[in-house]
Design a protein around this motif. Structure first.
Motif, PDB file in Angstrom:
ATOM      1  N   LEU A  69       0.827  -1.205   0.000  1.00 40.51           N
ATOM      2  CA  LEU A  69       0.000   0.000   0.000  1.00 40.51           C
ATOM      3  C   LEU A  69       0.861   1.253   0.000  1.00 40.51           C
ATOM      4  O   LEU A  69       0.554   2.230  -0.685  1.00 40.51           O
ATOM      5  CB  LEU A  69      -0.949  -0.016   1.202  1.00 40.51           C
ATOM      6  N   LYS A  70       1.967   1.233   0.764  1.00 37.03           N
ATOM      7  CA  LYS A  70       2.870   2.384   0.799  1.00 37.03           C
ATOM      8  C   LYS A  70       3.494   2.623  -0.572  1.00 37.03           C
ATOM      9  O   LYS A  70       3.619   3.761  -1.024  1.00 37.03           O
ATOM     10  CB  LYS A  70       3.958   2.180   1.850  1.00 37.03           C
ATOM     11  N   LYS A  71       3.887   1.537  -1.249  1.00 34.72           N
ATOM     12  CA  LYS A  71       4.475   1.681  -2.583  1.00 34.72           C
ATOM     13  C   LYS A  71       3.459   2.250  -3.569  1.00 34.72           C
ATOM     14  O   LYS A  71       3.791   3.110  -4.388  1.00 34.72           O
ATOM     15  CB  LYS A  71       4.982   0.326  -3.079  1.00 34.72           C
ATOM     16  N   ALA A  72       2.227   1.766  -3.481  1.00 35.97           N
ATOM     17  CA  ALA A  72       1.189   2.265  -4.382  1.00 35.97           C
ATOM     18  C   ALA A  72       0.926   3.746  -4.132  1.00 35.97           C
ATOM     19  O   ALA A  72       0.764   4.531  -5.073  1.00 35.97           O
ATOM     20  CB  ALA A  72      -0.098   1.457  -4.205  1.00 35.97           C
ATOM     21  N   LEU A  73       0.911   4.145  -2.863  1.00 31.46           N
ATOM     22  CA  LEU A  73       0.687   5.548  -2.525  1.00 31.46           C
ATOM     23  C   LEU A  73       1.849   6.400  -3.017  1.00 31.46           C
ATOM     24  O   LEU A  73       1.645   7.497  -3.537  1.00 31.46           O
ATOM     25  CB  LEU A  73       0.509   5.698  -1.011  1.00 31.46           C
ATOM     26  N   ALA A  74       3.070   5.902  -2.878  1.00 34.03           N
ATOM     27  CA  ALA A  74       4.241   6.643  -3.365  1.00 34.03           C
ATOM     28  C   ALA A  74       4.171   6.832  -4.871  1.00 34.03           C
ATOM     29  O   ALA A  74       4.501   7.900  -5.390  1.00 34.03           O
ATOM     30  CB  ALA A  74       5.517   5.918  -2.970  1.00 34.03           C
ATOM     31  N   LYS A  75       3.741   5.781  -5.605  1.00 33.49           N
ATOM     32  CA  LYS A  75       3.612   5.901  -7.058  1.00 33.49           C
ATOM     33  C   LYS A  75       2.568   6.944  -7.429  1.00 33.49           C
ATOM     34  O   LYS A  75       2.732   7.708  -8.370  1.00 33.49           O
ATOM     35  CB  LYS A  75       3.241   4.553  -7.673  1.00 33.49           C
ATOM     36  N   MET A  76       1.463   6.976  -6.658  1.00 34.72           N
ATOM     37  CA  MET A  76       0.419   7.973  -6.926  1.00 34.72           C
ATOM     38  C   MET A  76       0.973   9.372  -6.716  1.00 34.72           C
ATOM     39  O   MET A  76       0.716  10.272  -7.513  1.00 34.72           O
ATOM     40  CB  MET A  76      -0.795   7.724  -6.019  1.00 34.72           C
ATOM     41  N   LYS A  77       1.734   9.571  -5.642  1.00 31.43           N
ATOM     42  CA  LYS A  77       2.303  10.890  -5.363  1.00 31.43           C
ATOM     43  C   LYS A  77       3.292  11.297  -6.445  1.00 31.43           C
ATOM     44  O   LYS A  77       3.325  12.446  -6.870  1.00 31.43           O
ATOM     45  CB  LYS A  77       2.975  10.893  -3.991  1.00 31.43           C
ATOM     46  N   GLU A  78       4.115  10.341  -6.906  1.00 31.22           N
ATOM     47  CA  GLU A  78       5.086  10.636  -7.960  1.00 31.22           C
ATOM     48  C   GLU A  78       4.390  11.032  -9.253  1.00 31.22           C
ATOM     49  O   GLU A  78       4.792  11.979  -9.921  1.00 31.22           O
ATOM     50  CB  GLU A  78       5.986   9.424  -8.199  1.00 31.22           C
ATOM     51  N   SER A  79       3.329  10.315  -9.604  1.00 35.28           N
ATOM     52  CA  SER A  79       2.623  10.649 -10.844  1.00 35.28           C
ATOM     53  C   SER A  79       1.939  12.003 -10.723  1.00 35.28           C
ATOM     54  O   SER A  79       1.877  12.764 -11.688  1.00 35.28           O
ATOM     55  CB  SER A  79       1.613   9.557 -11.196  1.00 35.28           C
ATOM     56  N   GLU A  80       1.455  12.323  -9.527  1.00 34.66           N
ATOM     57  CA  GLU A  80       0.823  13.633  -9.319  1.00 34.66           C
ATOM     58  C   GLU A  80       1.856  14.747  -9.468  1.00 34.66           C
ATOM     59  O   GLU A  80       1.588  15.778 -10.087  1.00 34.66           O
ATOM     60  CB  GLU A  80       0.193  13.681  -7.920  1.00 34.66           C
ATOM     61  N   LYS A  81       3.067  14.532  -8.907  1.00 32.23           N
ATOM     62  CA  LYS A  81       4.126  15.528  -9.044  1.00 32.23           C
ATOM     63  C   LYS A  81       4.516  15.708 -10.503  1.00 32.23           C
ATOM     64  O   LYS A  81       4.744  16.821 -10.964  1.00 32.23           O
ATOM     65  CB  LYS A  81       5.349  15.118  -8.223  1.00 32.23           C
ATOM     66  N   ALA A  82       4.592  14.607 -11.228  1.00 38.14           N
ATOM     67  CA  ALA A  82       4.961  14.678 -12.639  1.00 38.14           C
ATOM     68  C   ALA A  82       3.906  15.448 -13.433  1.00 38.14           C
ATOM     69  O   ALA A  82       4.242  16.264 -14.292  1.00 38.14           O
ATOM     70  CB  ALA A  82       5.130  13.273 -13.203  1.00 38.14           C
ATOM     71  N   GLU A  83       2.644  15.195 -13.134  1.00 36.55           N
ATOM     72  CA  GLU A  83       1.569  15.918 -13.816  1.00 36.55           C
ATOM     73  C   GLU A  83       1.636  17.406 -13.499  1.00 36.55           C
ATOM     74  O   GLU A  83       1.442  18.249 -14.380  1.00 36.55           O
ATOM     75  CB  GLU A  83       0.212  15.360 -13.404  1.00 36.55           C
ATOM     76  N   ARG A  84       1.900  17.753 -12.231  1.00 39.18           N
ATOM     77  CA  ARG A  84       1.987  19.146 -11.822  1.00 39.18           C
ATOM     78  C   ARG A  84       3.146  19.847 -12.538  1.00 39.18           C
ATOM     79  O   ARG A  84       3.016  20.971 -13.029  1.00 39.18           O
ATOM     80  CB  ARG A  84       2.155  19.255 -10.309  1.00 39.18           C
ATOM     81  N   LYS A  85       4.301  19.161 -12.609  1.00 38.96           N
ATOM     82  CA  LYS A  85       5.461  19.749 -13.299  1.00 38.96           C
ATOM     83  C   LYS A  85       5.165  19.953 -14.781  1.00 38.96           C
ATOM     84  O   LYS A  85       5.536  20.972 -15.359  1.00 38.96           O
ATOM     85  CB  LYS A  85       6.691  18.860 -13.127  1.00 38.96           C
ATOM     86  N   ALA A  86       4.495  18.992 -15.395  1.00 39.12           N
ATOM     87  CA  ALA A  86       4.149  19.121 -16.809  1.00 39.12           C
ATOM     88  C   ALA A  86       3.218  20.312 -17.022  1.00 39.12           C
ATOM     89  O   ALA A  86       3.377  21.074 -17.991  1.00 39.12           O
ATOM     90  CB  ALA A  86       3.492  17.838 -17.305  1.00 39.12           C
ATOM     91  N   HIS A  87       2.272  20.487 -16.110  1.00 44.39           N
ATOM     92  CA  HIS A  87       1.352  21.626 -16.216  1.00 44.39           C
ATOM     93  C   HIS A  87       2.105  22.944 -16.048  1.00 44.39           C
ATOM     94  O   HIS A  87       1.857  23.909 -16.780  1.00 44.39           O
ATOM     95  CB  HIS A  87       0.252  21.502 -15.164  1.00 44.39           C
ATOM     96  N   GLU A  88       3.038  23.003 -15.088  1.00 43.39           N
ATOM     97  CA  GLU A  88       3.825  24.219 -14.881  1.00 43.39           C
ATOM     98  C   GLU A  88       4.659  24.552 -16.114  1.00 43.39           C
ATOM     99  O   GLU A  88       4.764  25.724 -16.506  1.00 43.39           O
ATOM    100  CB  GLU A  88       4.721  24.061 -13.655  1.00 43.39           C
ATOM    101  N   GLU A  89       5.249  23.537 -16.719  1.00 47.44           N
ATOM    102  CA  GLU A  89       6.040  23.760 -17.930  1.00 47.44           C
ATOM    103  C   GLU A  89       5.159  24.279 -19.062  1.00 47.44           C
ATOM    104  O   GLU A  89       5.559  25.157 -19.828  1.00 47.44           O
ATOM    105  CB  GLU A  89       6.757  22.471 -18.356  1.00 47.44           C
TER     106      GLU A  89
END
Length: 183
Positions: free
Chosen positions: A63-83
């Protein structure tokens, strides 16, 4: 169905009814606990493709790994939006430089309000210039942030001086500024 006495506790989720023939209260366990299946539950399982998920089937590490993956994908989406936004818009510093090249100076609302206050407080200003300064200030202080800035730069003293003036026009416009700042 079993009869229950007044005040007797029954297990949570039990079915309770009032038997109208005898006047007794009766309770029973839900059908799924009696070995019978609930038809609503059966329909739900069919809709979901008969997938039974055991709540203990995932470890806490999984569950911790799945949550970490969700957070990483959210950060990646946010960075893409900022760019994407950075590609569409230029920074304010670059815009100021370009305006300076065109001999156009950008002023913030704060800078404009400072000039208006100094114009009002200037002894060289005429009555019409003071009224114009108050009129312009009324426009700027309608915004909450500008009203807070106006207060922090001593604007309340300006309004009080305007309200205590002997000139009716100054009193009127100072009251308008006060009302706009309070709203």
């Amino acid at each position: 169905w079993q009869s229950i006495r007044t005040g007797q506790a029954v297990p949570a989720g039990s079915h309770v009814r009032l038997n109208l023939q005898t006047g007794d209260r009766e309770a029973k366990l839900p059908d799924s606990e009696n070995g019978k299946s609930d038809p609503r539950e059966e329909r739900r399982r069919k809709r979901l493709g008969k997938v039974d998920i055991d709540s203990n089937s995932f470890t806490s590490q999984e569950l911790k790994k799945a949550l970490a993956k969700m957070k990483e994908s959210e950060k990646a989406e946010r960075k893409a939006h900022e760019e994407e936004v950075r590609k569409k818009f230029r920074p304010i510093e670059q815009l100021k430089e370009e305006f300076e090249k065109l001999n156009v100076k950008m002023e913030t609302d704060y800078e404009i309000m400072v000039k208006l206050i100094s114009k009002f407080n200037s002894s060289a200003s005429t009555l019409d210039e003071k009224v114009a300064a108050l009129y312009d200030l009324e426009y700027y202080v309608h915004q909450v942030d500008n009203a807070k800035d106006f207060l922090s730069m001593g604007g309340l003293r300006l309004v009080i001086d305007g309200l205590n003036s002997t000139e009716a026009m100054l009193k009127e416009h100072a009251a308008f500024v006060l009302g706009a700042a309070l709203s």
